[in-house]
Design a protein around this motif. Structure first.
Motif: not given
Length: 609
Positions: A488, A491, A494, A527-529, A531, A533-534, A600, A603-604
């Motif tokens: 996506d 991201h 990131h 994909e987001e899981l 907190d 990002l996987q 993993r 997500h910060t």
């Protein structure tokens, strides 16, 4: 409840009581252990001495039985050496008793012979010389009859052919030279005394060596006891002689005649051992065996454990008394000194309570130089350096992590470049460089992205590197390999660790792709899981065997690098260093179906390396 109260008051918060208790337990255990070892040594020496006496008695029994066997052998030898006697024995075995008497009478009148060659007189002389003989028998193989001369000087000649008994079958069997009397022979001569043993020797024609029959002697087992007379006062337990079938031939205590002996398997003993065994403890018995495999019997000596224990009971009581005295001395004397140190120690404990709650400026005022004084001085010095030490160690750990990350990054690039160049080289050799242009283009872009130093390395950059790498192999394998990337755009920026996905892709190409298949596929999904990002990397390759998968997972979690699985381990280690133990990679695989690797990231915001 009282036990809990005593524990809290005297043990839980009292170091010296614990020390005294531990020291006492160590002393008690040590003294008991040493006493037990001494007791074992003394008891073993006593047992060894008693068993040595028993072994000597068993050897005496064995010698006696051998002497009896040799005496029977000498009887047969004497028969053969006396020609007249040998001829009469042959005649008696092949004719009726009446015919034998007539033959003996005719020989006397014709040749003026005396009766020294008379078989019955010879048997009588044999029994007169050896009081242990119960029966002397001659079996004729030709006539299948049995001539018996018993201890009462009674002679009988019995018809024992196959129509009347099983004795011919018994005599034809291969049996040990020394055994229990056969049931059918006992029945024929009506001799049922269980305390007998038999010695059998074949009789052959001196001219043709053809077997004429058997010479059979029954001995009273009580005679074996004469071999134990010199050991009677010192011998413990009992001695038993067993046949190859387990029948009791001799029992020094007369407990097992006519019964099954319970302590050993005779058949196993005859085949497994040929000499005096080491002592074995079975069924509360010390058991010794002396095996005579050639003659087919076993001499067994047994001593009950309780009877053996009586031999060293006095020594045991002495050792117990000395041990109790030593335990009392070892506990009471240290207790006196420990209590004196307890008071000074309590003062140090009260001071440490203040340090416990953060007062690092406190100091112990103790000018003495003994052990407790040295502890106080050392504690003061420790407090002076504690803050400096904490700061120094913290900075050193951070620098160490940065150094390890740099080293891991430096090792990944050559590893990756080597594998990529090798693929291009093989492609050029095998295909005449038809697609080399496209591959070199992708490779050059890929090199640029790797060499280029970026302040912020993003997930988009890592995916582009993966795409370029996969494009090389798509060209290499043409229609048999496909890949897909689902990312996506939200991201794209990131931040991630540099080369955290490429080694996983490389691992699939090296180990998972199957060139014999036309549907090799690899998919990358982001994909987001919560907190995190996987990133999932899924393929339909060879898969990993369960044992190998277990080894890989264990290798990833090792604290020290072993040099195995460099690519996967480098990714996992860097993620753990930067983000913590909850991040890194996980692996799932099914043999023949494919492999799924999850990576993993936090997500910060962060910084890609």
């Amino acid at each position: 409840m009282r036990i809990v109260s005593v524990y809290k008051n005297f043990f839980k918060n009292n170091m010296f009581m614990k020390m005294l208790f531990i020291f006492s337990m160590i002393s008690i255990v040590t003294i008991i252990t040493l006493s037990y070892i001494i007791f074992l040594s003394v008891s073993d020496a006593t047992i060894g001495r008693e068993l040595a006496i028993q072994k000597a008695a068993m050897e005496s029994v064995d010698r006696y039985i051998h002497q009896q066997y040799e005496s029977v052998q000498n009887m047969v030898r004497d028969m053969h050496q006396n020609e007249a006697l040998s001829a009469n024995i042959t005649y008696l075995m092949n004719h009726t008793y009446a015919e034998y008497v007539q033959h003996l009478t005719n020989g006397y009148y014709a040749n003026q012979d005396d009766y020294s060659a008379d078989v019955l007189k010879h048997f009588q002389n044999i029994m007169d010389r050896n009081a242990d003989i119960n029966q002397v028998m001659l079996y004729s193989a030709e006539r299948q009859d049995l001539s018996s001369f018993n201890q009462h000087k009674q002679f009988r000649k019995l018809n024992t052919n196959v129509a009347h008994s099983y004795i011919p079958d018994v005599m034809a069997m291969e049996t040990p030279n020394i055994s229990a009397p056969n049931y059918w022979i006992r029945k024929e001569i009506d001799q049922w005394d269980p305390a007998l043993y038999a010695i059998r020797v074949p009789i052959n024609d001196t001219q043709t060596l053809r077997n004429l029959g058997q010479f059979l002697v029954f001995f009273d087992s009580a005679g074996i006891g004469n071999a134990l007379d010199s050991y009677e006062s010192n011998l413990k337990g009992e001695i038993v002689v067993l046949s190859a079938k387990g029948t009791v031939l001799f029992d020094s205590n007369s407990n097992y005649y006519g019964k099954k002996y319970p302590y050993i398997n005779v058949a196993d003993s005859l085949f497994d051992q040929t000499d005096m065994d080491s002592m074995k403890k079975e069924q509360n018995m010390y058991v010794n065996k002396f095996v005579s495999a050639d003659q087919g019997y076993v001499v067994v000596g047994t001593v009950p454990v309780d009877e053996m224990a009586e031999a060293y009971a006095g020594t045991r009581n002495t050792i117990v008394s000395i041990s109790i005295i030593c335990i009392l001395f070892a506990v009471l004397v240290p207790a006196f000194f420990i209590i004196n140190f307890a008071k000074r120690t309590r003062r140090i404990i009260r001071f440490t309570q203040r340090v416990k709650y953060g007062n690092l400026t406190a100091r112990i005022d103790d000018a003495r130089d003994d052990e407790l004084g040295q502890i106080s001085h050392s504690f003061n010095d420790m407090l002076d350096e504690l803050n400096q030490y904490i700061e120094r160690v913290y900075k050193a750990e951070i620098k160490q992590k940065e150094t390890e990350l740099v080293a891991l990054q430096a090792r990944i690039n050559p590893h990756f470049l080597y594998n990529t160049l090798e693929v291009i080289r093989m492609r050029a050799i095998s295909q005449g460089a038809k697609d080399v242009g496209e591959m070199i283009y992708s490779l050059s872009v890929l090199f640029k992205s790797l060499v280029q130093q970026k302040k912020n390395y993003t997930l988009k950059d890592e995916m582009e590197a993966c795409r370029l790498y996969l494009e090389l192999f798509r060209i290499r394998y043409k229609d048999i390999f496909m890949y897909s990337i689902q990312l996506d755009p939200v991201h794209n920026q990131h931040p991630v660790v540099k080369l955290s996905l490429q080694p996983i892709i490389e691992n699939y190409v090296v180990h998972g792709i199957q060139t014999e298949r036309s549907d090799n596929q690899l998919a990358i999904v982001v994909e987001e899981l919560g907190d995190a990002l996987q990133v999932e990397v899924r393929d339909n390759g060879k898969g990993i065997e369960p044992e190998r998968l277990t080894e890989i997972v264990e290798e990833l979690e090792r604290p020290e690098e072993s040099g195995k699985m460099f690519g996967l381990r480098s990714v996992h280690t860097r993620l753990r260093f930067l983000y913590g133990p909850e991040f890194g990679i996980t692996i799932e695989s099914t043999l023949g179906e494919g492999t799924l690797i999850r990576v993993r990231y936090p997500h910060t915001e962060g910084t890609g390396i």
